[in-house]
Design a protein around this motif. Structure first.
Motif, PDB file in Angstrom:
ATOM      1  N   LYS A 140       0.851  -1.176   0.000  1.00 32.98           N
ATOM      2  CA  LYS A 140       0.000   0.000   0.000  1.00 32.98           C
ATOM      3  C   LYS A 140       0.895   1.236   0.000  1.00 32.98           C
ATOM      4  CE  LYS A 140      -3.657   2.172   2.767  1.00 32.98           C
ATOM      5  NZ  LYS A 140      -4.374   2.123   4.053  1.00 32.98           N
ATOM      6  N   LEU A 141       0.702   2.114  -0.958  1.00 33.25           N
ATOM      7  CA  LEU A 141       1.616   3.233  -1.133  1.00 33.25           C
ATOM      8  C   LEU A 141       1.594   4.198   0.037  1.00 33.25           C
ATOM      9  CD1 LEU A 141       1.246   4.063  -4.923  1.00 33.25           C
ATOM     10  CD2 LEU A 141       3.123   2.927  -3.772  1.00 33.25           C
ATOM     11  N   HIS A 142       0.433   4.432   0.620  1.00 37.11           N
ATOM     12  CA  HIS A 142       0.344   5.386   1.724  1.00 37.11           C
ATOM     13  C   HIS A 142      -0.537   4.818   2.822  1.00 37.11           C
ATOM     14  CE1 HIS A 142       2.348   8.580  -0.495  1.00 37.11           C
ATOM     15  NE2 HIS A 142       1.552   8.333  -1.517  1.00 37.11           N
ATOM     16  N   ASP A 143      -0.097   4.995   4.052  1.00 38.75           N
ATOM     17  CA  ASP A 143      -0.898   4.564   5.194  1.00 38.75           C
ATOM     18  C   ASP A 143      -1.868   5.651   5.625  1.00 38.75           C
ATOM     19  OD1 ASP A 143       0.278   2.021   5.522  1.00 38.75           O
ATOM     20  OD2 ASP A 143       2.049   2.956   6.401  1.00 38.75           O
ATOM     21  N   ASP A 144      -1.612   6.883   5.254  1.00 40.81           N
ATOM     22  CA  ASP A 144      -2.468   8.005   5.628  1.00 40.81           C
ATOM     23  C   ASP A 144      -2.812   8.805   4.389  1.00 40.81           C
ATOM     24  OD1 ASP A 144      -0.437   8.271   8.479  1.00 40.81           O
ATOM     25  OD2 ASP A 144      -2.542   7.690   8.489  1.00 40.81           O
ATOM     26  N   ASP A 145      -3.839   9.569   4.489  1.00 43.47           N
ATOM     27  CA  ASP A 145      -4.228  10.450   3.407  1.00 43.47           C
ATOM     28  C   ASP A 145      -3.264  11.623   3.312  1.00 43.47           C
ATOM     29  OD1 ASP A 145      -6.047  13.071   2.681  1.00 43.47           O
ATOM     30  OD2 ASP A 145      -6.604  11.294   1.514  1.00 43.47           O
ATOM     31  N   ASP A 146      -2.919  12.035   2.078  1.00 40.55           N
ATOM     32  CA  ASP A 146      -1.962  13.122   1.884  1.00 40.55           C
ATOM     33  C   ASP A 146      -2.405  14.400   2.572  1.00 40.55           C
ATOM     34  OD1 ASP A 146      -0.236  11.577   0.475  1.00 40.55           O
ATOM     35  OD2 ASP A 146      -0.908  12.227  -1.505  1.00 40.55           O
ATOM     36  N   MET A 147      -3.705  14.690   2.511  1.00 35.31           N
ATOM     37  CA  MET A 147      -4.213  15.922   3.130  1.00 35.31           C
ATOM     38  C   MET A 147      -4.000  15.891   4.639  1.00 35.31           C
ATOM     39  SD  MET A 147      -7.706  16.707   0.990  1.00 35.31           S
ATOM     40  CE  MET A 147      -8.026  18.149   1.996  1.00 35.31           C
ATOM     41  N   GLU A 148      -4.168  14.718   5.233  1.00 43.37           N
ATOM     42  CA  GLU A 148      -3.975  14.592   6.685  1.00 43.37           C
ATOM     43  C   GLU A 148      -2.506  14.819   7.046  1.00 43.37           C
ATOM     44  OE1 GLU A 148      -4.480  11.124  10.082  1.00 43.37           O
ATOM     45  OE2 GLU A 148      -5.785  11.109   8.326  1.00 43.37           O
ATOM     46  N   LEU A 149      -1.591  14.259   6.227  1.00 42.51           N
ATOM     47  CA  LEU A 149      -0.166  14.474   6.463  1.00 42.51           C
ATOM     48  C   LEU A 149       0.183  15.954   6.379  1.00 42.51           C
ATOM     49  CD1 LEU A 149       1.540  11.588   4.426  1.00 42.51           C
ATOM     50  CD2 LEU A 149       1.255  11.736   6.893  1.00 42.51           C
ATOM     51  N   ASP A 150      -0.334  16.628   5.359  1.00 41.61           N
ATOM     52  CA  ASP A 150      -0.058  18.052   5.174  1.00 41.61           C
ATOM     53  C   ASP A 150      -0.566  18.872   6.349  1.00 41.61           C
ATOM     54  OD1 ASP A 150       1.142  17.545   2.774  1.00 41.61           O
ATOM     55  OD2 ASP A 150      -0.620  18.007   1.556  1.00 41.61           O
ATOM     56  N   GLN A 151      -1.765  18.519   6.858  1.00 44.65           N
ATOM     57  CA  GLN A 151      -2.347  19.280   7.966  1.00 44.65           C
ATOM     58  C   GLN A 151      -1.500  19.133   9.231  1.00 44.65           C
ATOM     59  OE1 GLN A 151      -6.430  18.319   8.808  1.00 44.65           O
ATOM     60  NE2 GLN A 151      -6.523  19.598  10.647  1.00 44.65           N
ATOM     61  N   GLU A 152      -1.071  17.903   9.530  1.00 41.93           N
ATOM     62  CA  GLU A 152      -0.242  17.672  10.705  1.00 41.93           C
ATOM     63  C   GLU A 152       1.074  18.429  10.587  1.00 41.93           C
ATOM     64  OE1 GLU A 152       0.275  13.497  11.128  1.00 41.93           O
ATOM     65  OE2 GLU A 152      -1.787  13.105  11.749  1.00 41.93           O
ATOM     66  N   PHE A 153       1.634  18.437   9.391  1.00 44.53           N
ATOM     67  CA  PHE A 153       2.914  19.106   9.177  1.00 44.53           C
ATOM     68  C   PHE A 153       2.758  20.614   9.332  1.00 44.53           C
ATOM     69  CE2 PHE A 153       6.024  21.107   6.306  1.00 44.53           C
ATOM     70  CZ  PHE A 153       7.198  20.618   6.860  1.00 44.53           C
ATOM     71  N   ASN A 154       1.692  21.166   8.790  1.00 44.69           N
ATOM     72  CA  ASN A 154       1.479  22.613   8.851  1.00 44.69           C
ATOM     73  C   ASN A 154       1.255  23.099  10.282  1.00 44.69           C
ATOM     74  OD1 ASN A 154       1.741  22.900   6.080  1.00 44.69           O
ATOM     75  ND2 ASN A 154      -0.455  22.610   5.697  1.00 44.69           N
ATOM     76  N   GLU A 155       0.688  22.233  11.125  1.00 46.39           N
ATOM     77  CA  GLU A 155       0.441  22.612  12.510  1.00 46.39           C
ATOM     78  C   GLU A 155       1.706  22.585  13.360  1.00 46.39           C
ATOM     79  OE1 GLU A 155      -2.569  19.905  13.761  1.00 46.39           O
ATOM     80  OE2 GLU A 155      -4.191  20.938  12.691  1.00 46.39           O
ATOM     81  N   LEU A 156       2.761  21.983  12.834  1.00 38.55           N
ATOM     82  CA  LEU A 156       4.021  21.885  13.561  1.00 38.55           C
ATOM     83  C   LEU A 156       4.781  23.197  13.450  1.00 38.55           C
ATOM     84  CD1 LEU A 156       5.695  19.675  15.078  1.00 38.55           C
ATOM     85  CD2 LEU A 156       6.840  19.247  12.904  1.00 38.55           C
ATOM     86  N   SER A 157       5.192  23.748  14.592  1.00 34.33           N
ATOM     87  CA  SER A 157       5.917  25.011  14.571  1.00 34.33           C
ATOM     88  C   SER A 157       7.307  24.806  13.983  1.00 34.33           C
ATOM     89  CB  SER A 157       6.034  25.587  15.985  1.00 34.33           C
ATOM     90  OG  SER A 157       6.767  24.718  16.815  1.00 34.33           O
ATOM     91  N   GLY A 158       7.792  25.817  13.282  1.00 34.38           N
ATOM     92  CA  GLY A 158       9.114  25.726  12.660  1.00 34.38           C
ATOM     93  C   GLY A 158       9.108  26.415  11.312  1.00 34.38           C
ATOM     94  N   VAL A 159      10.294  26.713  10.807  1.00 32.70           N
ATOM     95  CA  VAL A 159      10.455  27.392   9.525  1.00 32.70           C
ATOM     96  C   VAL A 159      10.601  26.355   8.425  1.00 32.70           C
ATOM     97  CG1 VAL A 159      11.892  28.982   8.198  1.00 32.70           C
ATOM     98  CG2 VAL A 159      11.601  29.317  10.671  1.00 32.70           C
TER      99      VAL A 159
END
Length: 423
Positions: free
Chosen positions: A168-187
């Motif tokens: 299976k190419l992805h275990d999570d939905d791409d949109m969910e990954l992007d949302q988690e990443f965007n919520e992470l503080s950092g540059v």
């Protein structure tokens, strides 16, 4: 397609030694040297079937002798730090592993899957612990390649085509990954599409600034071939590789284990076995040269801050399931991390922020931080002073990590990465 023939396989393996093999004698006592030389002579006599060599030989005795030689050399390999082991000791291990491979084949009535797997493991141990011998540098690589082909042939003849494993190419939905990443503080690390060498060198390499590079891997055969796990199994399924067991190397329950790539993929990569397994920081491409043909060294690795001491990149493989973690650490060389498939999240910190990351005081872990940037503990009060950079590394993308930059890596789904370390 006929079954592999024992005599023809032995003849092929022995003839791979196109030049005479010399034992490095400096670190052997007389008894072991005489035994070693006797075993080597028997091996090369097998290249001439007309002499009827082997008719009156007890292969079990020869097998026992070469195992004793390997045990003797293994003790030498485990005396002191690995970097201090003389190359001649490792070369002798290569020679003994080659002899063991042949004696395993000789000590059977007919070839079976188990016999070829056992001989292939002997070759791999030589590749993992030995060193190339000058007169026959590709001896073990060519032996392993040939034995893997013979094993595939035998398994198809006896068992039929292997099960077609799906990934299976992805275990999570791409949109969910992007949302988690965007919520992470950092540059966010800057992203460039296929920058010129001049741009990369001037703006990022010389000032030592990380950058994500896109459009640089489309010509890699691995970009398509490695998406099919069955390709990996066909090329290297029975090859023995080192696997890290546990969440990460600083965990008290962390360990390492040798297993075949097939067992790793079946038990840790495709299916959950209760413990995370990770083929991490392994020079897979020197061991299995067929896979080396599927990748390309990035041109950017030609850049150097010290051309006098520059050398070819160290290339390592990182294959694992979702959830593998490399704790916050730094490396002494520049690194381009190439993501063949899967997605990884990287958190980076400048070497200037080292005091705020609380490196371990013991020498063995001095390149690893005590702080977990995802869950900083109160006992690290200055961590908030460190400036964090973040990168979501997706299939076909590369990340330049300058030397001494701290980085924390998490696989967000099944992932195959290749790192290129150079200076």
């Amino acid at each position: 397609m006929s079954l592999p023939n024992k005599e023809s396989v032995i003849q092929h393996i022995t003839k791979l030694a196109q030049n005479p093999i010399n034992i490095r004698k400096e670190n052997f006592n007389c008894d072991f040297l005489l035994t070693f030389e006797k075993c080597l002579k028997i091996c090369f006599d097998l290249q001439h079937p007309s002499t009827n060599t082997g008719a009156n030989i007890s292969w079990k005795d020869r097998f026992f002798e070469v195992d004793c030689i390997l045990d003797y050399i293994h003790d030498e390999l485990n005396t002191g730090h690995w970097s201090t082991i003389p190359v001649i000791t490792r070369q002798n291990y290569t020679v003994a592993s080659y002899l063991k491979t042949i004696f395993i084949l000789c000590d059977c009535d007919r070839l079976t899957v188990d016999i070829i797997q056992c001989s292939l493991k002997a070759v791999d141990m030589g590749l993992l612990l030995g060193a190339p011998i000058k007169e026959n540098p590709e001896l073990l690589n060519e032996s392993a390649k040939y034995l893997q082909v013979q094993l595939n042939c035998l398994e198809i003849q006896l068992q039929g085509p292997a099960e077609n494993l799906k990934r299976k190419l992805h275990d999570d939905d791409d949109m969910e990954l992007d949302q988690e990443f965007n919520e992470l503080s950092g540059v966010n690390v800057e992203t460039l599409k296929l920058p010129s060498m001049e741009t990369f060198n001037k703006i990022f390499f010389i000032p030592q600034i990380p950058v994500k590079l896109t459009g640089c891997m489309s010509h890699w055969p691995a970009s398509t071939k490695w998406l099919d796990v069955n390709y990996l199994l066909n090329v290297a399924g029975s090859r023995t590789v080192p696997i890290e067991i546990g969440s990460h190397y600083t965990d008290e329950n962390w360990s390492q284990k040798l297993m075949t790539l097939k067992d790793f993929i079946s038990h840790h990569y495709l299916y959950e076995s209760g413990k995370i397994g990770y083929l991490a920081q392994h020079n897979l491409f020197d061991q299995i040269t067929e896979l080396r043909e599927d990748i390309r060294v990035p041109d950017y690795c030609c850049c150097s801050l010290n051309y006098v001491d520059s050398s070819e990149p160290d290339i390592n493989a990182w294959l694992g399931p979702k959830g593998t973690v490399s704790p916050l650490h730094q490396d002494p060389k520049n690194n381009i991390l190439a993501q063949v498939y899967g997605t990884k999240r990287l958190l980076l910190f400048s070497p200037e922020d080292t005091p705020y990351l609380y490196p371990h005081e013991e020498k063995m872990l001095s390149n690893t931080a005590q702080v977990d940037p995802l869950k900083p503990h109160d006992k690290f009060p200055d961590f908030h002073k460190a400036k964090m950079y973040k990168c979501l590394l997706q299939p076909g993308e590369m990340l330049f990590i300058p030397q001494k930059w701290w980085h924390h890596v998490t696989a967000l789904d099944k992932s195959f990465s290749v790192s290129f370390w150079w200076q």
